[in-house]
Design a protein around this motif. Structure first.
Motif, PDB file in Angstrom:
ATOM      1  N   ARG A  49       0.825  -1.223   0.000  1.00  0.00           N
ATOM      2  CA  ARG A  49       0.000   0.000   0.000  1.00  0.00           C
ATOM      3  C   ARG A  49       0.856   1.269   0.000  1.00  0.00           C
ATOM      4  O   ARG A  49       0.350   2.369  -0.170  1.00  0.00           O
ATOM      5  CB  ARG A  49      -0.941   0.016   1.218  1.00  0.00           C
ATOM      6  N   LEU A  88      -1.077 -12.950   8.854  1.00  0.00           N
ATOM      7  CA  LEU A  88      -0.621 -12.488  10.173  1.00  0.00           C
ATOM      8  C   LEU A  88      -0.561 -13.624  11.192  1.00  0.00           C
ATOM      9  O   LEU A  88       0.385 -13.715  11.985  1.00  0.00           O
ATOM     10  CB  LEU A  88      -1.557 -11.369  10.659  1.00  0.00           C
ATOM     11  N   LEU A 105       1.766  -4.753  16.074  1.00  0.00           N
ATOM     12  CA  LEU A 105       1.841  -4.625  14.616  1.00  0.00           C
ATOM     13  C   LEU A 105       2.524  -3.300  14.300  1.00  0.00           C
ATOM     14  O   LEU A 105       2.035  -2.229  14.695  1.00  0.00           O
ATOM     15  CB  LEU A 105       0.444  -4.672  13.989  1.00  0.00           C
ATOM     16  N   VAL A 152       0.994   0.047  13.023  1.00  0.00           N
ATOM     17  CA  VAL A 152       0.167   0.872  13.916  1.00  0.00           C
ATOM     18  C   VAL A 152       1.053   1.640  14.891  1.00  0.00           C
ATOM     19  O   VAL A 152       1.681   1.065  15.767  1.00  0.00           O
ATOM     20  CB  VAL A 152      -0.837   0.000  14.694  1.00  0.00           C
ATOM     21  N   PHE A 208     -10.603  -3.963   9.092  1.00  0.00           N
ATOM     22  CA  PHE A 208     -10.035  -4.360  10.388  1.00  0.00           C
ATOM     23  C   PHE A 208     -10.651  -5.658  10.922  1.00  0.00           C
ATOM     24  O   PHE A 208     -11.689  -6.106  10.444  1.00  0.00           O
ATOM     25  CB  PHE A 208     -10.305  -3.262  11.432  1.00  0.00           C
ATOM     26  N   GLY A 209     -10.009  -6.178  11.993  1.00  0.00           N
ATOM     27  CA  GLY A 209     -10.669  -7.152  12.830  1.00  0.00           C
ATOM     28  C   GLY A 209     -11.646  -6.372  13.698  1.00  0.00           C
ATOM     29  O   GLY A 209     -11.298  -5.307  14.227  1.00  0.00           O
ATOM     30  N   GLU A 253     -12.768 -11.036  11.365  1.00  0.00           N
ATOM     31  CA  GLU A 253     -11.798 -10.342  10.520  1.00  0.00           C
ATOM     32  C   GLU A 253     -12.465  -9.728   9.306  1.00  0.00           C
ATOM     33  O   GLU A 253     -13.152 -10.417   8.550  1.00  0.00           O
ATOM     34  CB  GLU A 253     -10.686 -11.313  10.102  1.00  0.00           C
ATOM     35  N   LYS A 254     -12.274  -8.429   9.154  1.00  0.00           N
ATOM     36  CA  LYS A 254     -12.727  -7.673   7.971  1.00  0.00           C
ATOM     37  C   LYS A 254     -14.151  -8.057   7.516  1.00  0.00           C
ATOM     38  O   LYS A 254     -14.362  -8.537   6.383  1.00  0.00           O
ATOM     39  CB  LYS A 254     -11.727  -7.837   6.828  1.00  0.00           C
ATOM     40  N   ILE A 262      -9.842  -3.751  16.007  1.00  0.00           N
ATOM     41  CA  ILE A 262      -8.622  -4.200  16.701  1.00  0.00           C
ATOM     42  C   ILE A 262      -7.470  -3.388  16.120  1.00  0.00           C
ATOM     43  O   ILE A 262      -7.303  -3.341  14.898  1.00  0.00           O
ATOM     44  CB  ILE A 262      -8.385  -5.711  16.448  1.00  0.00           C
ATOM     45  N   VAL A 263      -6.702  -2.744  16.997  1.00  0.00           N
ATOM     46  CA  VAL A 263      -5.673  -1.846  16.465  1.00  0.00           C
ATOM     47  C   VAL A 263      -4.239  -2.245  16.827  1.00  0.00           C
ATOM     48  O   VAL A 263      -3.442  -1.425  17.272  1.00  0.00           O
ATOM     49  CB  VAL A 263      -5.911  -0.364  16.854  1.00  0.00           C
ATOM     50  N   GLY A 264      -3.902  -3.496  16.608  1.00  0.00           N
ATOM     51  CA  GLY A 264      -2.487  -3.849  16.541  1.00  0.00           C
ATOM     52  C   GLY A 264      -1.714  -4.021  17.835  1.00  0.00           C
ATOM     53  O   GLY A 264      -0.486  -4.036  17.822  1.00  0.00           O
ATOM     54  N   TYR A 266      -1.766  -6.701  21.230  1.00  0.00           N
ATOM     55  CA  TYR A 266      -2.407  -7.896  21.785  1.00  0.00           C
ATOM     56  C   TYR A 266      -1.513  -8.468  22.885  1.00  0.00           C
ATOM     57  O   TYR A 266      -0.286  -8.401  22.779  1.00  0.00           O
ATOM     58  CB  TYR A 266      -2.515  -9.009  20.741  1.00  0.00           C
ATOM     59  N   GLN A 311      -5.454 -16.096   9.599  1.00  0.00           N
ATOM     60  CA  GLN A 311      -5.744 -14.853  10.322  1.00  0.00           C
ATOM     61  C   GLN A 311      -5.589 -15.023  11.832  1.00  0.00           C
ATOM     62  O   GLN A 311      -6.146 -15.956  12.426  1.00  0.00           O
ATOM     63  CB  GLN A 311      -7.181 -14.387  10.010  1.00  0.00           C
ATOM     64  N   THR A 350      -6.980 -13.121  13.924  1.00  0.00           N
ATOM     65  CA  THR A 350      -8.331 -12.892  14.455  1.00  0.00           C
ATOM     66  C   THR A 350      -9.113 -14.200  14.565  1.00  0.00           C
ATOM     67  O   THR A 350      -9.848 -14.407  15.532  1.00  0.00           O
ATOM     68  CB  THR A 350      -9.090 -11.892  13.545  1.00  0.00           C
TER      69      THR A 350
HETATM   70  C1  G1P Z   1      -4.386  -6.641  10.690  1.00  0.00           C
HETATM   71  C2  G1P Z   1      -5.326  -7.565  11.468  1.00  0.00           C
HETATM   72  C3  G1P Z   1      -6.623  -6.858  11.791  1.00  0.00           C
HETATM   73  C4  G1P Z   1      -6.336  -5.559  12.534  1.00  0.00           C
HETATM   74  C5  G1P Z   1      -5.378  -4.686  11.688  1.00  0.00           C
HETATM   75  C6  G1P Z   1      -4.968  -3.384  12.384  1.00  0.00           C
HETATM   76  O1  G1P Z   1      -4.945  -6.404   9.427  1.00  0.00           O
HETATM   77  O2  G1P Z   1      -5.557  -8.725  10.704  1.00  0.00           O
HETATM   78  O3  G1P Z   1      -7.432  -7.681  12.584  1.00  0.00           O
HETATM   79  O4  G1P Z   1      -7.536  -4.886  12.795  1.00  0.00           O
HETATM   80  O5  G1P Z   1      -4.180  -5.416  11.379  1.00  0.00           O
HETATM   81  O6  G1P Z   1      -4.273  -3.565  13.514  1.00  0.00           O
HETATM   82  P1  G1P Z   1      -4.066  -5.801   8.199  1.00  0.00           P
HETATM   83  O7  G1P Z   1      -4.003  -4.315   8.403  1.00  0.00           O
HETATM   84  O8  G1P Z   1      -2.723  -6.443   8.270  1.00  0.00           O
HETATM   85  O9  G1P Z   1      -4.824  -6.169   6.963  1.00  0.00           O
END
Ligand code: G1P
Length: 314
Positions: free
Chosen positions: A33, A127, A147, A150, A190-191, A213-214, A226-228, A230, A252, A254
């Motif tokens: 991206r 992931l 992640l 984020v 997102f999740g 998930e998504k 869910i913002v990365g 855990y 996934q 998630t």
């Molecule tokens: C991943 C996770 C998703 C989460 C997101 C942001 O998605 O699979 O659940 O909400 O990160 O933290 P991605 O952005 O890699 O598609």
């Protein structure tokens, strides 16, 4: 080895909880991206003012008391390892010129309290698969996952979100997943968490009912993403091993979490401050502006340059 303590949870009579000292950072993704910027540079190495994104994440780990970081990486991402290694020639050059402040910054890219090890994710299988690649190094202990897309602006909070989540885990033995509300159109990215309609306040936790998930907008159980960040118990490993490909044909994280909820309590934690998704152009640009306005060296001037000049004729 940390001393285990026994705590009671909702679904288990009691279980051993260790202080969490390990974290997994999945950094193998290609960063499509952000192309073409990420053609030769890992997305995690893109700068937010004067530090690459990944350094902020490593510093976040260190502030929360994490001492062992495992990066799940890819052969094309050697620059990340280089960034956290010594750079003899550069350091000698800075030292000989008396540039001591810069030298300290170059030597301090890796906080002295953490070790970083690297494991390769051979195939891009998602992931959940990336996290599973760290199993042998993490072992039978709870761990954090961060992640690196984020970036968290902690907004001058006294205690970081990750620190609070770790404290919650160590007090209750319950997994922690960080959430933030998103606009309805964005739930598909997102999740998404189901917390039974609870009005969760920033810095507070509530039991997690389900994660998906998504989802499509119609199927989303809420607008809480869910913002990365855990915190997982080691029981997630077996679930990850048994998770088949889900959304996008990928394994996934998630989906494994959604299985975990069926046997163990998990808590949704609502973040304080705000998150920046540095994995896309808009989020990255906003993060740069946000962090630049707070930067000790350039913050004042950036803020001035972003403040509209009043029109004298108005
Ligand atoms: C991943 C996770 C998703 C989460 C997101 C942001 O998605 O699979 O659940 O909400 O990160 O933290 P991605 O952005 O890699 O598609």
């Amino acid at each position: 080895m940390e001393q285990a303590i026994q705590v009671k949870t909702n679904k288990h009579e009691s279980k051993a909880v260790f202080n969490v000292t390990k974290a997994v950072l999945p950094v193998a993704g290609f960063g499509s991206r952000m192309l073409p910027a990420t053609k030769a540079i890992p997305k995690e190495m893109l700068p937010i003012v004067d530090k690459p994104i990944i350094q902020y994440i490593v510093e976040e780990c260190a502030r929360a008391g994490i001492t062992e970081i495992v990066m799940v990486t890819h052969t094309s991402k050697k620059a990340i390892e280089n960034h956290f290694s010594t750079a003899d020639e550069l350091e000698q050059s800075l030292a000989s010129k008396g540039k001591n402040e810069l030298l300290a910054q170059v030597q301090g890219t890796k906080p002295s309290t953490v070790t970083i090890s690297y494991v390769q994710q051979g195939e891009a299988k998602g992931l959940g698969h990336a996290v599973l690649c760290a199993k042998e190094i993490i072992g039978d202990e709870p761990f954090a996952v961060l992640l690196p897309d984020v970036l968290i602006d902690e907004d001058d909070s006294e205690v970081d979100n990750l620190t609070l989540m770790l404290q919650n885990f160590e007090a209750t033995g319950t997994s922690q997943i960080m959430l933030e509300a998103v606009i309805a159109e964005d739930v598909t990215k997102f999740g998404i968490a189901d917390i039974n309609g609870v009005d969760l306040q920033a810095g507070k936790s509530s039991p997690l009912i389900r994660v998906v998930e998504k989802p499509s907008q119609e199927d989303a159980p809420s607008n809480l993403a869910i913002v990365g960040r855990y915190i997982f118990p080691p029981s997630i490993w077996a679930l990850l091993e048994n998770t088949s490909a889900g959304v996008g044909g990928e394994i996934q994280l998630t989906d494994a979490m959604d299985e975990l909820i069926k046997t163990e309590s998990m808590d949704a934690y609502y973040m304080t401050g705000k998150s920046h998704d540095c994995g896309n152009k808009l989020g990255y640009a906003k993060a740069v502006i946000n962090f630049a306005t707070k930067h000790p060296e350039i913050g004042k001037e950036i803020t001035q340059c972003l403040t509209p000049v009043p029109d004298p004729s108005a």
